[in-house]
Design an enzyme around this catalytic site. Structure first.
Site, short mmCIF file in Angstrom:
data_model
loop_
_atom_site.label_atom_id
_atom_site.label_comp_id
_atom_site.label_asym_id
_atom_site.label_seq_id
_atom_site.Cartn_x
_atom_site.Cartn_y
_atom_site.Cartn_z
N THR A 275 66.09 49.56 53.49
CA THR A 275 66.63 48.38 52.81
C THR A 275 67.24 47.41 53.81
O THR A 275 67.81 47.82 54.83
CB THR A 275 67.68 48.80 51.75
OG1 THR A 275 68.23 47.63 51.18
CG2 THR A 275 68.80 49.64 52.33
N SER B 171 77.46 50.11 50.65
CA SER B 171 77.70 51.07 49.56
C SER B 171 77.28 52.45 50.06
O SER B 171 76.56 52.56 51.06
CB SER B 171 76.87 50.72 48.32
OG SER B 171 75.50 51.00 48.55
N TYR C 28 75.13 54.21 48.64
CA TYR C 28 73.66 54.20 48.57
C TYR C 28 73.06 53.61 49.86
O TYR C 28 72.20 54.20 50.50
CB TYR C 28 73.16 53.40 47.35
CG TYR C 28 71.81 52.79 47.62
CD1 TYR C 28 70.67 53.58 47.69
CD2 TYR C 28 71.67 51.41 47.89
CE1 TYR C 28 69.42 53.03 48.00
CE2 TYR C 28 70.44 50.86 48.20
CZ TYR C 28 69.32 51.68 48.25
OH TYR C 28 68.11 51.14 48.58
N HIS C 29 73.53 52.39 50.22
CA HIS C 29 72.96 51.75 51.41
C HIS C 29 73.19 52.64 52.65
O HIS C 29 72.34 52.71 53.53
CB HIS C 29 73.58 50.36 51.62
CG HIS C 29 73.09 49.32 50.64
ND1 HIS C 29 73.79 49.00 49.50
CD2 HIS C 29 71.98 48.53 50.61
CE1 HIS C 29 73.13 48.05 48.81
NE2 HIS C 29 72.02 47.76 49.47
N LYS D 54 70.53 55.24 53.23
CA LYS D 54 69.33 54.71 53.89
C LYS D 54 69.50 54.70 55.41
O LYS D 54 68.56 54.91 56.16
CB LYS D 54 69.04 53.28 53.41
CG LYS D 54 68.69 53.16 51.95
CD LYS D 54 67.33 53.76 51.69
CE LYS D 54 66.73 53.29 50.41
NZ LYS D 54 65.50 53.96 50.04
P1 NAD Z 1 63.27 53.37 40.89
O1 NAD Z 1 64.54 54.03 40.54
O2 NAD Z 1 62.61 52.50 39.88
O3 NAD Z 1 62.19 54.47 41.36
C1 NAD Z 1 62.51 55.56 42.19
C2 NAD Z 1 61.66 56.74 41.73
O4 NAD Z 1 61.92 57.85 42.60
C3 NAD Z 1 61.98 57.18 40.31
O5 NAD Z 1 60.80 57.28 39.54
C4 NAD Z 1 62.66 58.54 40.49
O6 NAD Z 1 62.41 59.43 39.42
C5 NAD Z 1 62.07 59.01 41.80
N1 NAD Z 1 62.95 59.96 42.53
C6 NAD Z 1 64.24 59.78 42.90
N2 NAD Z 1 64.71 60.86 43.54
C7 NAD Z 1 63.68 61.76 43.58
C8 NAD Z 1 63.54 63.07 44.11
N3 NAD Z 1 64.56 63.70 44.71
N4 NAD Z 1 62.34 63.69 43.99
C9 NAD Z 1 61.29 63.06 43.37
N5 NAD Z 1 61.38 61.83 42.85
C10 NAD Z 1 62.56 61.18 42.96
O7 NAD Z 1 63.52 52.54 42.25
P2 NAD Z 1 62.67 51.33 42.88
O8 NAD Z 1 63.34 50.07 42.53
O9 NAD Z 1 61.24 51.53 42.60
O10 NAD Z 1 62.94 51.60 44.42
C11 NAD Z 1 62.04 52.42 45.16
C12 NAD Z 1 62.49 52.48 46.61
O11 NAD Z 1 62.51 51.17 47.17
C13 NAD Z 1 63.89 53.07 46.79
O12 NAD Z 1 63.90 53.90 47.92
C14 NAD Z 1 64.74 51.83 47.02
O13 NAD Z 1 65.84 52.17 47.80
C15 NAD Z 1 63.79 50.90 47.73
N6 NAD Z 1 64.12 49.49 47.49
C16 NAD Z 1 64.10 48.96 46.23
C17 NAD Z 1 64.41 47.61 46.05
C18 NAD Z 1 64.44 46.95 44.69
O14 NAD Z 1 64.80 45.76 44.60
N7 NAD Z 1 64.06 47.62 43.63
C19 NAD Z 1 64.74 46.82 47.16
C20 NAD Z 1 64.75 47.41 48.43
C21 NAD Z 1 64.44 48.75 48.59
N1 USQ Z 2 75.06 40.27 42.23
C1 USQ Z 2 75.62 39.29 41.44
N2 USQ Z 2 75.43 39.38 40.09
C2 USQ Z 2 74.70 40.38 39.51
C3 USQ Z 2 74.12 41.36 40.33
C4 USQ Z 2 74.33 41.29 41.69
O1 USQ Z 2 76.26 38.37 41.93
O2 USQ Z 2 74.58 40.39 38.27
C5 USQ Z 2 75.23 40.20 43.71
C6 USQ Z 2 75.84 41.45 44.33
O3 USQ Z 2 77.25 41.36 44.37
C7 USQ Z 2 75.21 41.43 45.71
C8 USQ Z 2 73.85 40.79 45.49
O4 USQ Z 2 73.93 40.10 44.24
O5 USQ Z 2 75.92 40.59 46.57
C9 USQ Z 2 72.70 41.77 45.41
O6 USQ Z 2 72.96 42.74 44.41
P1 USQ Z 2 71.76 43.50 43.68
O7 USQ Z 2 72.36 44.39 42.64
O8 USQ Z 2 70.71 42.54 43.28
O9 USQ Z 2 71.13 44.32 44.90
P2 USQ Z 2 71.71 45.54 45.76
O10 USQ Z 2 72.86 46.18 45.16
O11 USQ Z 2 71.86 45.04 47.17
O12 USQ Z 2 70.50 46.56 45.68
C10 USQ Z 2 69.14 46.18 45.43
C11 USQ Z 2 68.38 47.45 45.09
C12 USQ Z 2 68.41 48.38 46.30
C13 USQ Z 2 67.89 47.66 47.52
C14 USQ Z 2 68.63 46.36 47.77
C15 USQ Z 2 67.99 45.49 48.84
O13 USQ Z 2 68.96 48.08 43.96
O14 USQ Z 2 67.61 49.52 46.02
O15 USQ Z 2 68.05 48.49 48.64
O16 USQ Z 2 68.59 45.56 46.56
S1 USQ Z 2 69.18 44.64 49.82
O17 USQ Z 2 70.09 43.93 48.93
O18 USQ Z 2 68.47 43.76 50.70
O19 USQ Z 2 69.91 45.68 50.52
#
Ligand code: NAD
Ligand code: USQ
Length: 383
Positions: free
Chosen positions: A144, A179, A181-182, A185
């Protein structure tokens, strides 16, 4: 290529699995379906009605004649993972299978531990199976952009060359994630980098920005192939949330001043970036990092764009600046590089009025499914 998509039942993974299958790869999906379970636990639901995975895959086969193998189980279960991988024999593994919500990881101790254990142990298991059985296959791991945080200097793609006391070296770019979570990664990145160094594995870390949009050529083919679209305060992400809020007449929830700047990309580019990465594998021993986003926007800019696009559809949209539930800079410098995927052929879909129109119209179509109580943020970083 034989490509195993871990997390293939999720938002990015489902779209990617279908795209790769449609583009001639032999695809398998490995997923524990735990994301559906977390939704149930939190009493939240995707805007779109997603079918059970077996039904989705059957529909894909009926429509295209292409089969996708399915392995249901947990990446943290080493025996299961090893068996599934030995059965599938992947040339490339695309790893989306993690707990991916920052707010989820900040609910309490239990959720922080769950997130880091799930993500770090799952990835570590994968590295061991690859080392023991598939040392030449290519790991494409979703990282991420948030690993970098918001430093007051330009963000490079994974590494930075530094001169210090007259000596020079190229080192991993400093990480300041926002966070637990981050942070998971960041821990993954270090583990993967180390595994490449000691075992000669090949890996690409895709430091992805915030993904928006829902339709791809494949997921738009049929209602049963529809992708998830999260809008709740835990799993919903900024732009997708704003479009759904606009569709139901809820004021847009900008946290704090709204100067938070992030990288964004269309889901149609997510799937293409993964294809580019697997078609151009990293070298043996190489831990390669690509910054995977196409444009930088502040959250305030995004809210204004949604407001303007909504006005054209006669939606009257207010913007609310809520007290920020997170601890983060609300006004800051942010300039990240993203040339490596473009150099390999990515032709971005930039955020346009027509995309916003289609996302808003899509949200309007399903707005009866929205539970308004789930829109406001309910997790605070300070607890
Ligand atoms: P999502 O929650 O929609 O999908 C994740 C999938 O992984 C789910 O289907 C879940 O069941 C599966 N999973 C989680 N833990 C598991 C485990 N231990 N074993 C097997 N399956 C497991 O999430 P997404 O939005 O599709 O994100 C996918 C990836 O991309 C993540 O790693 C996320 O960090 C990354 N990512 C997402 C975004 C975004 O905006 N959605 C942005 C940047 C990075
Ligand atoms: N935010 C708002 N209002 C909202 C939701 C979010 O102002 O209703 C703000 C948050 O405070 C933050 C930014 O928007 O500053 C991004 O928040 P987000 O919830 O859209 O994204 P984030 O928490 O960073 O996480 C999401 C995905 C994660 C991925 C990440 C990419 O859930 O899996 O890793 O985006 S990045 O942001 O580049 O790290």
């Amino acid at each position: 290529m034989r490509v195993l998509v871990i997390g293939g039942d999720g938002y990015c993974g489902w779209a990617t699995a279908l795209y790769l299958s449609n583009h001639g790869h032999d695809v398998g999906i490995l997923d524990s379906l735990v994301r559906r379970h977390w939704d149930n636990e939190l009493c939240i639901n995707t805007l779109t009605p997603i079918a059970p995975i077996q039904q989705r895959l059957q529909r894909w086969k009926d429509l295209t004649g292409k089969s996708i193998d399915l392995f249901i189980g947990d990446l943290c279960n080493y025996e299961f993972l090893q068996k599934a991988m030995l059965q599938f024999q992947p040339d490339a593994v695309v790893h989306f299978g993690e707990q991916r919500s920052a707010p989820f990881s900040m609910i309490d101790r239990e959720h922080a531990v769950l997130t880091q254990a799930n993500n770090v142990i799952g990835t570590l298991n994968l590295l061991y199976v690859m080392h023991e059985h598939f040392p030449n296959s290519h790991l494409v791991k979703l990282g991420t952009m948030g690993e970098y945080g918001t430093p007051n200097i330009d963000i490079e793609e994974g590494y930075i060359t530094i001169e210090h006391n007259g000596r020079k070296d190229t080192l991993p770019y400093p990480k300041q994630p926002g966070s637990f979570y981050h942070l998971s990664k960041v821990h993954d990145s270090h583990n993967i980098h180390f595994a490449c160094k000691i075992w000669g594995l090949r890996a690409t870390d895709l430091n992805q920005g915030i993904v928006y949009g829902v339709l791809t050529d494949e997921t738009g083919m049929d209602e049963l192939l529809i992708n998830r679209l999260d809008y709740d305060g835990v799993f919903g992400t900024a732009l997708n949330r704003f479009c759904i809020q606009a569709a139901i007449g809820h004021p847009l929830t900008v946290y704090g001043k709204g100067g938070q700047t992030r990288g964004f990309l269309d889901i149609r580019d997510t799937v293409r970036c993964v294809e580019i990465a697997i078609n151009n594998p990293a070298n043996a021993g190489e831990f390669r990092v690509f910054n995977q986003f196409t444009e930088l926007f502040s959250i305030g800019d995004i809210a204004t764009m949604v407001q303007k696009a909504g006005a054209k559809l006669d939606l009257s949209i207010e913007v609310n600046h809520l007290d920020n539930p997170r601890v983060e800079l609300e006004e800051h410098y942010f300039n990240a590089k993203n040339t490596r995927l473009i150099d390999l052929g990515l032709d971005p879909h930039y955020l346009s009025d027509s995309l916003l129109d289609s996302l808003l119209n899509f949200a309007v179509k399903y707005k009866e499914r929205v539970n308004e109580k789930e829109i406001l943020p309910r997790v605070k970083w300070k607890g």
